[in-house]
Design a protein around this motif. Structure first.
Motif, PDB file in Angstrom:
ATOM      1  N   THR A  25      33.119  -8.205   2.790  1.00 17.02           N
ATOM      2  CA  THR A  25      32.112  -8.771   2.336  1.00 17.02           C
ATOM      3  C   THR A  25      30.446  -8.227   2.000  1.00 17.02           C
ATOM      4  OG1 THR A  25      33.081 -10.864   2.381  1.00 17.02           O
ATOM      5  CG2 THR A  25      30.655 -11.111   2.606  1.00 17.02           C
ATOM      6  N   VAL A  26      30.969  -7.538   4.226  1.00 14.03           N
ATOM      7  CA  VAL A  26      29.855  -6.971   3.809  1.00 14.03           C
ATOM      8  C   VAL A  26      29.533  -5.467   2.879  1.00 14.03           C
ATOM      9  CG1 VAL A  26      28.394  -5.054   5.931  1.00 14.03           C
ATOM     10  CG2 VAL A  26      29.208  -7.097   6.229  1.00 14.03           C
ATOM     11  N   ALA A  27      30.438  -4.420   2.886  1.00  9.65           N
ATOM     12  CA  ALA A  27      31.166  -3.428   1.961  1.00  9.65           C
ATOM     13  C   ALA A  27      30.192  -3.988   1.102  1.00  9.65           C
ATOM     14  CB  ALA A  27      31.850  -3.263   1.399  1.00  9.65           C
ATOM     15  N   LEU A  28      30.609  -5.296   0.323  1.00  9.03           N
ATOM     16  CA  LEU A  28      29.528  -5.577  -1.229  1.00  9.03           C
ATOM     17  C   LEU A  28      28.594  -5.901  -0.396  1.00  9.03           C
ATOM     18  CD1 LEU A  28      30.178  -6.957  -3.858  1.00  9.03           C
ATOM     19  CD2 LEU A  28      30.472  -8.886  -2.369  1.00  9.03           C
ATOM     20  N   ALA A  29      28.045  -6.557  -0.033  1.00  7.24           N
ATOM     21  CA  ALA A  29      26.463  -6.604  -0.129  1.00  7.24           C
ATOM     22  C   ALA A  29      25.761  -5.269   0.674  1.00  7.24           C
ATOM     23  CB  ALA A  29      26.160  -7.332   1.507  1.00  7.24           C
ATOM     24  N   GLU A  30      26.092  -4.486   1.253  1.00  8.28           N
ATOM     25  CA  GLU A  30      25.265  -3.075   1.437  1.00  8.28           C
ATOM     26  C   GLU A  30      25.391  -2.773  -0.150  1.00  8.28           C
ATOM     27  OE1 GLU A  30      25.072   0.511   4.337  1.00  8.28           O
ATOM     28  OE2 GLU A  30      26.383  -0.800   5.000  1.00  8.28           O
ATOM     29  N   THR A  31      26.799  -1.932  -0.679  1.00  4.34           N
ATOM     30  CA  THR A  31      26.510  -1.789  -1.937  1.00  4.34           C
ATOM     31  C   THR A  31      25.167  -2.196  -2.677  1.00  4.34           C
ATOM     32  OG1 THR A  31      29.081  -1.154  -1.763  1.00  4.34           O
ATOM     33  CG2 THR A  31      27.777  -1.108  -3.837  1.00  4.34           C
ATOM     34  N   CYS A  32      25.121  -3.721  -2.986  1.00  5.44           N
ATOM     35  CA  CYS A  32      24.771  -4.991  -3.632  1.00  5.44           C
ATOM     36  C   CYS A  32      22.731  -3.573  -3.241  1.00  5.44           C
ATOM     37  CB  CYS A  32      24.772  -5.411  -3.307  1.00  5.44           C
ATOM     38  SG  CYS A  32      23.396  -6.801  -4.669  1.00  5.44           S
ATOM     39  N   GLY A  33      22.149  -4.228  -2.042  1.00  3.51           N
ATOM     40  CA  GLY A  33      20.827  -3.863  -2.142  1.00  3.51           C
ATOM     41  C   GLY A  33      20.735  -1.907  -2.195  1.00  3.51           C
ATOM     42  N   SER A  34      22.030  -1.588  -1.622  1.00  2.00           N
ATOM     43  CA  SER A  34      21.834   0.040  -1.479  1.00  2.00           C
ATOM     44  C   SER A  34      21.228   0.141  -3.328  1.00  2.00           C
ATOM     45  CB  SER A  34      22.311   0.711  -1.333  1.00  2.00           C
ATOM     46  OG  SER A  34      22.267   0.404  -0.107  1.00  2.00           O
ATOM     47  N   PHE A  35      22.446   0.329  -4.389  1.00  2.00           N
ATOM     48  CA  PHE A  35      22.324   0.275  -5.637  1.00  2.00           C
ATOM     49  C   PHE A  35      20.854  -0.494  -5.515  1.00  2.00           C
ATOM     50  CE2 PHE A  35      23.946  -0.489  -9.796  1.00  2.00           C
ATOM     51  CZ  PHE A  35      23.343   1.170 -10.149  1.00  2.00           C
ATOM     52  N   ALA A  36      20.430  -1.870  -5.559  1.00  2.00           N
ATOM     53  CA  ALA A  36      18.837  -2.488  -5.619  1.00  2.00           C
ATOM     54  C   ALA A  36      18.024  -1.591  -5.393  1.00  2.00           C
ATOM     55  CB  ALA A  36      19.184  -3.931  -5.823  1.00  2.00           C
ATOM     56  N   ALA A  37      18.007  -0.986  -4.845  1.00  2.00           N
ATOM     57  CA  ALA A  37      16.860   0.100  -4.005  1.00  2.00           C
ATOM     58  C   ALA A  37      17.604   1.889  -5.021  1.00  2.00           C
ATOM     59  CB  ALA A  37      17.222   0.026  -2.404  1.00  2.00           C
ATOM     60  N   GLU A  38      18.318   2.050  -5.573  1.00  2.00           N
ATOM     61  CA  GLU A  38      18.253   3.109  -6.096  1.00  2.00           C
ATOM     62  C   GLU A  38      17.497   2.486  -6.844  1.00  2.00           C
ATOM     63  OE1 GLU A  38      21.685   5.642  -7.826  1.00  2.00           O
ATOM     64  OE2 GLU A  38      21.713   6.113  -5.493  1.00  2.00           O
ATOM     65  N   LEU A  63      25.508 -14.473   4.104  1.00  2.00           N
ATOM     66  CA  LEU A  63      23.251 -14.000   3.946  1.00  2.00           C
ATOM     67  C   LEU A  63      23.545 -12.626   4.338  1.00  2.00           C
ATOM     68  CD1 LEU A  63      20.954 -14.892   3.022  1.00  2.00           C
ATOM     69  CD2 LEU A  63      21.121 -16.501   4.722  1.00  2.00           C
ATOM     70  N   CYS A  64      23.308 -11.928   4.533  1.00  2.00           N
ATOM     71  CA  CYS A  64      23.157 -10.732   4.631  1.00  2.00           C
ATOM     72  C   CYS A  64      22.162 -10.028   4.939  1.00  2.00           C
ATOM     73  CB  CYS A  64      23.741  -9.637   3.712  1.00  2.00           C
ATOM     74  SG  CYS A  64      25.852 -10.174   4.055  1.00  2.00           S
ATOM     75  N   LYS A  65      20.956  -9.528   5.521  1.00  2.00           N
ATOM     76  CA  LYS A  65      20.033  -8.770   5.559  1.00  2.00           C
ATOM     77  C   LYS A  65      20.094  -6.837   5.254  1.00  2.00           C
ATOM     78  CE  LYS A  65      16.725  -9.165   8.642  1.00  2.00           C
ATOM     79  NZ  LYS A  65      16.038  -8.876  10.060  1.00  2.00           N
ATOM     80  N   GLU A  82      17.459  -9.338   0.700  1.00  2.00           N
ATOM     81  CA  GLU A  82      18.053 -10.759   1.801  1.00  2.00           C
ATOM     82  C   GLU A  82      19.118 -10.609   0.662  1.00  2.00           C
ATOM     83  OE1 GLU A  82      16.969 -15.170   2.483  1.00  2.00           O
ATOM     84  OE2 GLU A  82      17.484 -14.348   0.464  1.00  2.00           O
ATOM     85  N   ILE A  83      20.649 -11.333   0.852  1.00  2.00           N
ATOM     86  CA  ILE A  83      21.787 -10.379   0.747  1.00  2.00           C
ATOM     87  C   ILE A  83      22.297 -11.844   0.065  1.00  2.00           C
ATOM     88  CG2 ILE A  83      23.732  -9.600  -0.962  1.00  2.00           C
ATOM     89  CD1 ILE A  83      22.713  -7.122   0.774  1.00  2.00           C
ATOM     90  N   LYS A  84      22.791 -12.708  -1.015  1.00  2.00           N
ATOM     91  CA  LYS A  84      23.385 -14.085  -0.810  1.00  2.00           C
ATOM     92  C   LYS A  84      24.746 -14.477  -1.289  1.00  2.00           C
ATOM     93  CE  LYS A  84      19.603 -17.257  -0.452  1.00  2.00           C
ATOM     94  NZ  LYS A  84      18.689 -18.437  -0.844  1.00  2.00           N
ATOM     95  N   VAL A  85      25.492 -13.933  -1.033  1.00  2.00           N
ATOM     96  CA  VAL A  85      27.404 -13.568  -1.159  1.00  2.00           C
ATOM     97  C   VAL A  85      27.577 -15.477  -1.355  1.00  2.00           C
ATOM     98  CG1 VAL A  85      29.763 -13.411  -1.098  1.00  2.00           C
ATOM     99  CG2 VAL A  85      27.902 -11.485   0.032  1.00  2.00           C
ATOM    100  N   THR A  86      27.870 -15.721  -2.942  1.00  2.00           N
ATOM    101  CA  THR A  86      28.419 -16.574  -2.382  1.00  2.00           C
ATOM    102  C   THR A  86      29.710 -15.938  -3.372  1.00  2.00           C
ATOM    103  OG1 THR A  86      27.275 -16.555  -5.242  1.00  2.00           O
ATOM    104  CG2 THR A  86      26.414 -17.722  -2.979  1.00  2.00           C
ATOM    105  N   ASP A  87      30.652 -17.689  -3.496  1.00  2.00           N
ATOM    106  CA  ASP A  87      31.603 -18.215  -4.297  1.00  2.00           C
ATOM    107  C   ASP A  87      31.906 -18.707  -6.132  1.00  2.00           C
ATOM    108  OD1 ASP A  87      31.795 -20.705  -4.289  1.00  2.00           O
ATOM    109  OD2 ASP A  87      33.002 -20.635  -3.002  1.00  2.00           O
ATOM    110  N   ASP A  88      32.918 -18.617  -6.857  1.00  2.00           N
ATOM    111  CA  ASP A  88      32.607 -18.706  -8.345  1.00  2.00           C
ATOM    112  C   ASP A  88      32.090 -20.471  -7.892  1.00  2.00           C
ATOM    113  OD1 ASP A  88      34.192 -17.341  -9.076  1.00  2.00           O
ATOM    114  OD2 ASP A  88      36.404 -17.833  -8.519  1.00  2.00           O
ATOM    115  N   ASP A  89      32.402 -21.189  -7.311  1.00  2.00           N
ATOM    116  CA  ASP A  89      31.230 -22.541  -7.569  1.00  2.00           C
ATOM    117  C   ASP A  89      29.702 -22.490  -6.583  1.00  2.00           C
ATOM    118  OD1 ASP A  89      33.452 -24.149  -8.492  1.00  2.00           O
ATOM    119  OD2 ASP A  89      34.531 -23.879  -6.462  1.00  2.00           O
TER     120      ASP A  89
END
Length: 141
Positions: free
Chosen positions: A58-71, A129-131, A116-123
């Motif tokens: 989950t943290v790997a997904l969150a960090e990837t998301c924020g880092s790629f957004a910054a890039e 909740l990550c920062k 702020e990175i919110k990780v949610t499921d299919d529903d």
């Protein structure tokens, strides 16, 4: 140049090749002026031994998301991004399906960025909740 969803998805796929992102089957879903959404399937490959999504995945997904957004919003010929701090609160577990990370800017500075990175499921249940704090560093010649 106008960034299109197709262009960003291709850039993400190229960046992910032969990395943890490819191993975890993370893909780019959507982006806007102040957000990015990635998706990761929840399968036994990302489970803890007891059959639920591993917090580290989950943290790997969150960090990837924020880092790629910054890039996305940097001149990557002059700068590169590194994560310098991440925190995660895991709220709910998931056994199967997909999780989605949505990174939104809290602070969009020239040198540091805060997400702020919110990780949610299919529903759309909140899973974690990550920062994330990233730093933009100049490339050396």
């Amino acid at each position: 140049m106008q960034l299109t969803k197709e262009f960003i998805q291709e850039r993400f796929r190229a960046m992910a090749k032969d990395t943890l992102l490819e191993t975890l089957n993370i893909e780019m879903i959507d982006f806007g002026d102040d957000f990015l959404i990635l998706k990761m399937p929840v399968t036994p490959k990302v489970h803890q031994p007891d059959g639920v999504l591993h917090g580290g995945a989950t943290v790997a997904l969150a960090e990837t998301c924020g880092s790629f957004a910054a890039e996305l919003f940097l001149d990557t010929k002059q700068f590169f991004v590194r994560g310098i701090e991440i925190s995660a609160n895991h709220i709910k577990s998931v056994r199967i399906g997909n999780v989605f990370a949505k990174a939104t800017f809290i602070h969009r500075g020239r040198t540091t960025q805060l997400f702020e990175i919110k990780v949610t499921d299919d529903d759309d249940n909140l899973i974690s909740l990550c920062k994330l704090t990233t730093i933009s560093l100049p490339r050396t010649k």
